[in-house]
Write a protein that holds these residues in place. Sequence first.
Motif, mmCIF file in Angstrom:
data_model
loop_
_atom_site.group_PDB
_atom_site.id
_atom_site.type_symbol
_atom_site.label_atom_id
_atom_site.label_comp_id
_atom_site.label_asym_id
_atom_site.label_seq_id
_atom_site.Cartn_x
_atom_site.Cartn_y
_atom_site.Cartn_z
ATOM 1 N N PHE A 1 0.860 -1.318 0.016
ATOM 2 C CA PHE A 1 0.077 0.009 -0.014
ATOM 3 C C PHE A 1 0.945 1.393 -0.003
ATOM 4 C CE2 PHE A 1 -2.527 -3.572 1.724
ATOM 5 C CZ PHE A 1 -3.622 -3.337 1.136
ATOM 6 N N VAL A 2 1.294 1.553 -1.250
ATOM 7 C CA VAL A 2 2.531 2.571 -1.246
ATOM 8 C C VAL A 2 2.127 3.532 -2.360
ATOM 9 C CG1 VAL A 2 4.426 1.040 -0.293
ATOM 10 C CG2 VAL A 2 3.677 0.989 -2.943
ATOM 11 N N ALA A 3 0.870 3.630 -2.782
ATOM 12 C CA ALA A 3 0.439 4.711 -3.894
ATOM 13 C C ALA A 3 -0.528 5.508 -3.439
ATOM 14 C CB ALA A 3 0.135 3.821 -5.211
ATOM 15 N N GLY A 4 -1.387 6.231 -4.243
ATOM 16 C CA GLY A 4 -2.246 7.164 -3.881
ATOM 17 C C GLY A 4 -1.490 8.418 -3.167
ATOM 18 N N GLY A 5 -2.462 9.237 -2.949
ATOM 19 C CA GLY A 5 -1.817 10.558 -2.295
ATOM 20 C C GLY A 5 -1.010 11.452 -3.211
ATOM 21 N N GLU A 6 0.412 11.758 -2.708
ATOM 22 C CA GLU A 6 1.257 12.433 -3.456
ATOM 23 C C GLU A 6 1.602 11.462 -4.705
ATOM 24 O OE1 GLU A 6 2.476 15.467 -3.876
ATOM 25 O OE2 GLU A 6 0.642 15.786 -2.342
ATOM 26 N N VAL A 7 1.802 10.270 -4.833
ATOM 27 C CA VAL A 7 2.207 9.397 -6.038
ATOM 28 C C VAL A 7 0.863 9.725 -7.327
ATOM 29 C CG1 VAL A 7 2.175 7.260 -7.047
ATOM 30 C CG2 VAL A 7 3.407 7.616 -4.743
ATOM 31 N N ALA A 8 -0.387 9.961 -6.765
ATOM 32 C CA ALA A 8 -1.338 10.173 -7.758
ATOM 33 C C ALA A 8 -1.259 11.534 -7.969
ATOM 34 C CB ALA A 8 -2.741 9.938 -7.089
ATOM 35 N N ARG A 9 -0.802 12.627 -7.437
ATOM 36 C CA ARG A 9 -0.808 14.012 -7.501
ATOM 37 C C ARG A 9 0.127 14.656 -8.546
ATOM 38 N NH1 ARG A 9 -3.731 13.955 -2.396
ATOM 39 N NH2 ARG A 9 -1.826 13.805 -1.108
ATOM 40 N N LYS A 10 1.315 13.857 -8.399
ATOM 41 C CA LYS A 10 2.345 14.119 -9.214
ATOM 42 C C LYS A 10 1.995 14.547 -10.854
ATOM 43 C CE LYS A 10 5.660 14.557 -6.143
ATOM 44 N NZ LYS A 10 6.504 16.067 -5.885
ATOM 45 N N GLU A 11 2.420 15.662 -11.159
ATOM 46 C CA GLU A 11 1.953 16.288 -12.632
ATOM 47 C C GLU A 11 2.496 15.191 -13.638
ATOM 48 O OE1 GLU A 11 4.511 19.567 -14.394
ATOM 49 O OE2 GLU A 11 4.466 19.883 -12.097
#
Length: 580
Positions: free
Chosen positions: A459-469
Motif C-alpha cells: 500500500f504505497v501509492a495514492g496521495g502524492e504518488v497520484a498527484r504528481k503532474e
Amino acid sequence: MLNTKLTASLALPLFTFAIALPSPFSYTARQSGDNDCKCIPEDACWPKGQEWAQFNRTLGGKLIATLAPGAVCHDPTFSSDACAEAQSALYYNSYWRAAQPGAMQYTGWEAFDDPAFCSVNTTRDSRCPQGDVSVYTVATVSAEDVAEAIKFAKAANLKVAVKSTGHDHQGRSAAKGSLTIWTQPMKNMTFSEAYSRAGDCPRTLEAIPAVSVAPGISWAEAYAFTNDHGYVPVGGGGTSVSAAGGYVGGGGHSPLGPQFGMSADNVLEMEVVTADGEIKIANDCLNQDLFLALRGGGGGTYGVVTRVTHRLYRSAPLLFGFFNANFTSDSSLTQSIIRRANRAVFPLTESGWSGYARLYHPKGLYYALINPSLNASFSPLSDLASSLPQGVAIATTIPYPSFNAWFADTIGKNNETSGTPTTLGSRLLPPSVFASETEVDKLADALWEARDFAPIVHFVAGGEVARKEEGWSAVNPAWRKALAQVVISSGWEEGAAKEEQRKAFEEISSLTDRFRELAPDSGAYTNEADYLEPDWQQSFFGAHYPRLAEIKKAVDPDGLFWCHHCVGSEEWDEEGTCRV
C-alpha cells in the motif's frame, strides 16, 4: 594484478583466468565483421589476453576475472577458506551477495535456464559453469572508471551488464559473455542543507535539503545517515538495495510514497556516464530528456548512474500499526479474515496509512502500516481483531520518533535473505479494487488462490504518488492511478531441470493473470514484475514508451546497454547479443 582486495574469494589474476575459463561456452562463433552482433568469448573479435591486460592497467588494477559464487568450492578454483565462507549463512545474506562481483541476489540469474548451477553444495569435482555471470567485471570506484569501461566495451563491441547490488528480479544485472560495470564499490555520500543544482536552472529550488549517494550506498545506510541530520529521503523497504541503482531507475515505491511521491519523483539531480563515455549531469535544466528517462524509464538502459541526489524531508514522528492473524484449520474462517482485512484497508489508506500486508500461508496474515499522524485511528483492523475468537488476531499501534527509528526497529532488524532462485509476478491495483465489497472479495479470492506463492500487497501509492503532474518523471502512468501493488513469487531447487524452471515462470505468469483481470487497464512495476509479462512496453511504461524509445536512440544509438524488457530491448535477441 587484478584488484582482489574487495572480493578475494571470487577474483582471479588475469593470466590465470585465461587458462581456467570453463569451456566450451554455449556460443556461436562469429567474425568481427558481423556488425549486427556483439562480440562474445568464442568470437574471433573477442579481445585478446594482452588487450585485457592493457585495459586492466588503464583501470589501475580494477578488472576482475569474474566467477560464480560457488566456484570457490570447485576445481580448478577451489579455496578451502573461501568455500567455507560461501557455505555458511553468508551465502543467503543479501549484503554478502551484494559485495561479490559474480553474485546475484536471486541465484537463478547466475545460470538462467541451466540445470548445471554452480552450487556450493555439490562435490568439488562437479561441473561449475560460468552461466550468466559476466566474464570480466570492472570494480568501479569513480565515474572516470565507468567511463573507461564504457569506452573499452564500445571499442571492442562487447555486451555490457550494469550491476550495483544485484537485486534485479528479471536478471538484468547479468548478461552471458559480457563485461560487467559493477558500481557497488562506489561508497560516497554527502549531505547538503541547501542543495544547489548544476547549470542555470530557471526554476530555482532554494534551500532544498538533499543527500547525494553513490550506487554502493544502501537504503539502510542512507536512512541512518540522513536521520543524523534530522531528515529522511523517500526510499524503499529493502535494507541492502542501492539508493542509486535500478530501484530509482524503475521509479522506486516507498512506504513514504503517499506523503511525498515515488522515489524517482524526489530526485533532484543525477550524474551518469552515457554510451559515448561522457560523464554528464542531468537535472531539470541540464540534459532534461535524459533526466526524465533515468527517473522511472528503467535501470541499465540509458547509461550508468554514478550519483543520485535525493530531496530530503524533515524527520517527524509516526505511528506504526500492526495487525497479525493466526490461521486455524478452519479454512472458512481463514478466508473470512482475508476478506474482512481487505475491506478494512481502504478506509485506512484514505486516512493516511501506508505500508505492507502479507499472506504467509498456512500460518497467517499480517499488516505493517505507518501513518504520519500520531492520533490516526487504526480501528478498522483493531475492530476486526477484537471480533475474532480469542487468540486468533492482535492489532496494536506504536509511536516512533522518526521513520528511521521505525525502519531500524522493524524492517531493518530482519537481515535480508536471498541466495535462492526466485521469480515474481505483480500488478498495480487502482482504488476501485478496494472501494466495494464485491471487488475486494474478488481480490481476496485471488490472494487465496495464490496463497502458496507468498502474496504481498504494497500500500504505497495514492496521495502524492497520484498527484504528481504528468511528465514530471518517467514513472509508469499506472502508478498515478494505483493505490497498491500485489506481488507473488515462486522458485525452484538448485540444479532443477530446465523444464521445472520454465514451469515456475509459467505458473507465476498464469497466476498473475488473476490480478490482471482485476485491473485490466493498469500496469506492472518493472522492478518487481513477471519475467514473461505480456505487452511489457505498455505494462511497464504506458504512454511514456514512445518518448523513452526516442531518448534511448538519442543517447545510446548503437545499443551498448541492453537488458530484458528494457526500453529498446525488442530490437535484440533474447540474450542481447544480436539485432533482430
